[in-house]
Motif scaffolding. Structure first.
Motif, mmCIF file in Angstrom:
data_model
loop_
_atom_site.group_PDB
_atom_site.id
_atom_site.type_symbol
_atom_site.label_atom_id
_atom_site.label_comp_id
_atom_site.label_asym_id
_atom_site.label_seq_id
_atom_site.Cartn_x
_atom_site.Cartn_y
_atom_site.Cartn_z
ATOM 1 N N ASP A 126 -5.408 0.512 -7.575
ATOM 2 C CA ASP A 126 -6.448 0.044 -6.656
ATOM 3 C C ASP A 126 -7.585 -0.617 -7.420
ATOM 4 O O ASP A 126 -8.070 -1.682 -7.032
ATOM 5 N N ARG A 127 -7.997 0.031 -8.502
ATOM 6 C CA ARG A 127 -9.115 -0.516 -9.256
ATOM 7 C C ARG A 127 -8.755 -1.890 -9.825
ATOM 8 O O ARG A 127 -9.533 -2.834 -9.749
ATOM 9 N N ARG A 132 -0.337 14.764 -8.403
ATOM 10 C CA ARG A 132 -1.602 14.422 -9.063
ATOM 11 C C ARG A 132 -1.463 13.157 -9.884
ATOM 12 O O ARG A 132 -2.323 12.278 -9.873
ATOM 13 N N ASN A 160 -2.181 5.562 -8.471
ATOM 14 C CA ASN A 160 -2.609 4.764 -7.323
ATOM 15 C C ASN A 160 -4.049 4.317 -7.488
ATOM 16 O O ASN A 160 -4.385 3.168 -7.191
ATOM 17 N N ARG A 161 -4.907 5.245 -7.970
ATOM 18 C CA ARG A 161 -6.305 4.869 -8.162
ATOM 19 C C ARG A 161 -6.425 3.739 -9.183
ATOM 20 O O ARG A 161 -7.185 2.789 -8.969
ATOM 21 N N GLN A 162 -5.654 3.849 -10.258
ATOM 22 C CA GLN A 162 -5.725 2.791 -11.278
ATOM 23 C C GLN A 162 -5.294 1.450 -10.707
ATOM 24 O O GLN A 162 -5.921 0.421 -10.963
ATOM 25 N N ARG A 173 -8.856 -4.456 -7.112
ATOM 26 C CA ARG A 173 -10.233 -4.842 -6.755
ATOM 27 C C ARG A 173 -10.793 -5.817 -7.778
ATOM 28 O O ARG A 173 -11.380 -6.834 -7.424
ATOM 29 N N ARG A 190 0.824 -1.216 0.000
ATOM 30 C CA ARG A 190 0.000 0.000 0.000
ATOM 31 C C ARG A 190 0.851 1.255 0.000
ATOM 32 O O ARG A 190 2.025 1.228 0.347
ATOM 33 N N GLY A 241 -1.376 10.219 -7.695
ATOM 34 C CA GLY A 241 -2.722 9.895 -7.225
ATOM 35 C C GLY A 241 -3.493 9.114 -8.273
ATOM 36 O O GLY A 241 -4.135 8.098 -7.965
ATOM 37 N N GLY A 242 -3.402 9.563 -9.525
ATOM 38 C CA GLY A 242 -4.107 8.869 -10.606
ATOM 39 C C GLY A 242 -3.623 7.439 -10.755
ATOM 40 O O GLY A 242 -4.423 6.508 -10.883
#
Lengths: 253, 53, 225
Positions: free
Chosen positions: B37-38, B27, B33-35, B41, A25, B30-31
């Motif tokens: 994470d998705r 930024r 990391n979101r990718q 999931r 993480r 952040g983008g």
């Protein structure tokens, strides 16, 4: 239904490569990178203190001379490490064909544009009250301007080609040619005309010891910052490449 | 403009450029990391859907 | 067939094609004339006699017209997949580079001679008296221009925005050539002779040698498929 089943199976079969390679993480982080970041911030604060408060005011130019420390530091990073790394990684890429070198070169070129811009803007701001003109066609100014154009051209070339080995090859070729060109540009413009103050040419020039210390600290601080930003940027590109690869495996298999 | 005024403009510009570059880096991170994470999931979901693999 | 013979075959192919269609050199020199004409309106008549203005106009026309030719150099090979055929030739990649370089050299030199003539009439420069010096400078500058230009023309060939991109890539790298050519031709036009600007000539020679060598070395990577 069967199709959906196969799709789900491929999802399940996909190795959790993303998760493993990402190192848990919190993104692509490790301790030494954070330490480098913290170190560069501290160094910059220290350099700011030295440049703005501790260093004596220059007798002739006055306070505006305090711009000099970061101006020279940015110029050093633009001409030295930024472009040097671009050229070295271009050669390494052509030799080893490893796209990681290409990513380092592109990150360094981005930082190069930034530091060259800082040099080019702070120079005229300093020159206006001292020389009475924003711009003179002096060798170092002009070379830095040409350097800026070469960096930007390098990034334009990259943005015009799709990511991959072809882009890496073309930009490596341009990076090498550009790097060889810069000293020749400097020589040619130096023969053309010169009025720029020579600062560290011979034995520190006319710089007071306190000022020299402040200058070296500023250079060191900016170099740390460059290293930190380079590492962060390269890691981002690494992560983006891995993401692309995993997605490719997932959806196109 | 006074000497100090020029100095302020110069320093202001330096930190503006550096700050906006760092901001754009954050930024972008952040983008990314979101990718990630998705993607994770999705991977976990499909693993539940197809157990025993 | 030797190394140079092979290169000349490729160059001759380009020259022959140009002789049949006559589209490139003609449009290049027309464009060069136009640059000279446009500059004329931008410069005050009194200033036009300044020694340093004239070489500036000449070399601006040279660069802007020359890049038109470079643009066509490799993109013309794209039509009918000629580039593939060229790459399939059983020759070294360096030979392909040299061949294209020679072709470009001939085209740009032909264009610049015509532009020089046009320039000398419009700006009242007695070219005949200083012709040997000017020709030497023109030749050296054309070598440097085409050495880097041919390489970058190959770099930008497959790219959508290649016309603009070639200019953006090429112009900053060409700064020493333009500077050295303008300075040394100013000496020549002032009647001080070719070797008054000796160090500028030396710079042109160094630039030519360095970038021909570098281009031959890295050209292999540009067309790798």
């Amino acid at each position: 239904m069967a199709e959906e089943q196969t799709l789900k199976r491929t999802f399940a079969e996909a190795p959790p490569a993303v998760i493993e390679q990402r190192g848990g993480r919190g993104g692509d982080r490790s301790l030494w990178v954070d330490a480098l970041g913290a170190g560069s911030i501290l160094a910059i604060l220290f350099a700011l203190y030295l440049a703005l408060i501790w260093a004596p005011t220059e007798a002739v130019m006055g306070d505006i001379q305090r711009l000099f420390y970061f101006h020279v530091a940015a110029a050093w990073l633009a001409l030295g490490p930024s472009f040097g790394v671009v050229a070295a990684c271009s050669v390494l890429y052509l030799w080893k064909k490893d796209l990681r070198y290409d990513r380092i070169a592109s990150a360094s070129a981005e930082l190069g544009v930034m530091f060259t811009t800082i040099t080019l803007v702070t120079g005229p701001i300093w020159a206006r009250p001292i020389w009475g003109a924003y711009w003179t066609w002096d060798p170092r100014l002009t070379t830095t301007l040409v350097l800026w154009f070469i960096f930007v051209a390098y990034l334009m070339l990259r943005s015009a080609v799709d990511a991959g080995h072809k882009r890496a090859r073309l930009s490596a070729v341009f990076g090498i040619v550009g790097w060889i060109d810069v000293p020749i540009v400097f020589m040619s413009i130096r023969w053309w005309r010169t009025i720029h103050p020579t600062v560290i040419a011979s034995e520190g020039g006319g710089l007071a010891p306190d000022m020299r210390l402040a200058l070296f600290v500023a250079i060191g601080a900016f170099t740390l910052l460059y290293a930190y930003l380079l590492v962060v940027r390269v890691r981002q590109e690494d992560l983006a490449t891995r993401l692309d690869r995993v997605r490719h495996q997932l959806y196109l298999r | 403009m006074s000497n100090l005024g020029f100095l302020a403009v110069g320093y202001g510009f330096i930190w503006l450029v550096l700050g906006s570059y760092v901001f754009s880096l954050a930024r972008r991170q952040g983008g990314l990391n979101r990718q990630v994470d998705r993607l994770e999931r999705e991977l976990e979901l499909t693993r539940e859907a197809a157990p025993g693999r | 067939m030797g190394f140079l013979g092979q290169a000349w075959t490729i160059a001759w192919k380009d020259i022959l094609g140009e002789l049949r269609t006559r589209e490139m050199v003609f449009s290049m020199l027309l464009f060069g004339f136009l640059v000279i004409l446009i500059f004329n309106f931008g410069i005050e008549p009194g200033l036009r006699d300044e020694a340093l203005v004239k070489p500036g106009v000449l070399w601006a026309a040279f660069v802007f017209a020359g890049i038109l030719g470079l643009n066509r150099s490799f993109s013309s090979e794209k039509e009918n997949d000629c580039l593939q055929g060229l790459l399939l030739c059983p020759v070294d990649r360096a030979v392909i580079y040299l061949g294209k370089f020679l072709g470009n050299f001939v085209f740009v030199l032909a264009m610049s001679l015509a532009v020089l003539l046009f320039f000398s009439v419009l700006y009242n420069v007695d070219v005949i008296a200083v012709l040997p010096g000017l020709l030497a400078i023109l030749g050296l500058a054309t070598i440097g221009f085409c050495a880097v230009g041919t390489l970058f023309s190959a770099v930008s060939v497959g790219i959508k925005t290649r016309d603009v991109l070639l200019a953006i890539l090429l112009f900053p790298v060409l700064v020493p050539v333009i500077l050295a050519a303008a300075k040394s031709s100013a000496f020549v036009m002032n009647g001080e002779g070719l070797f008054a600007g000796g160090s500028w000539l030396a710079m042109l020679v160094v630039y030519d040698v360095v970038f021909l060598a570098v281009s031959v070395m890295v050209f292999d990577y540009v067309l790798e498929e």
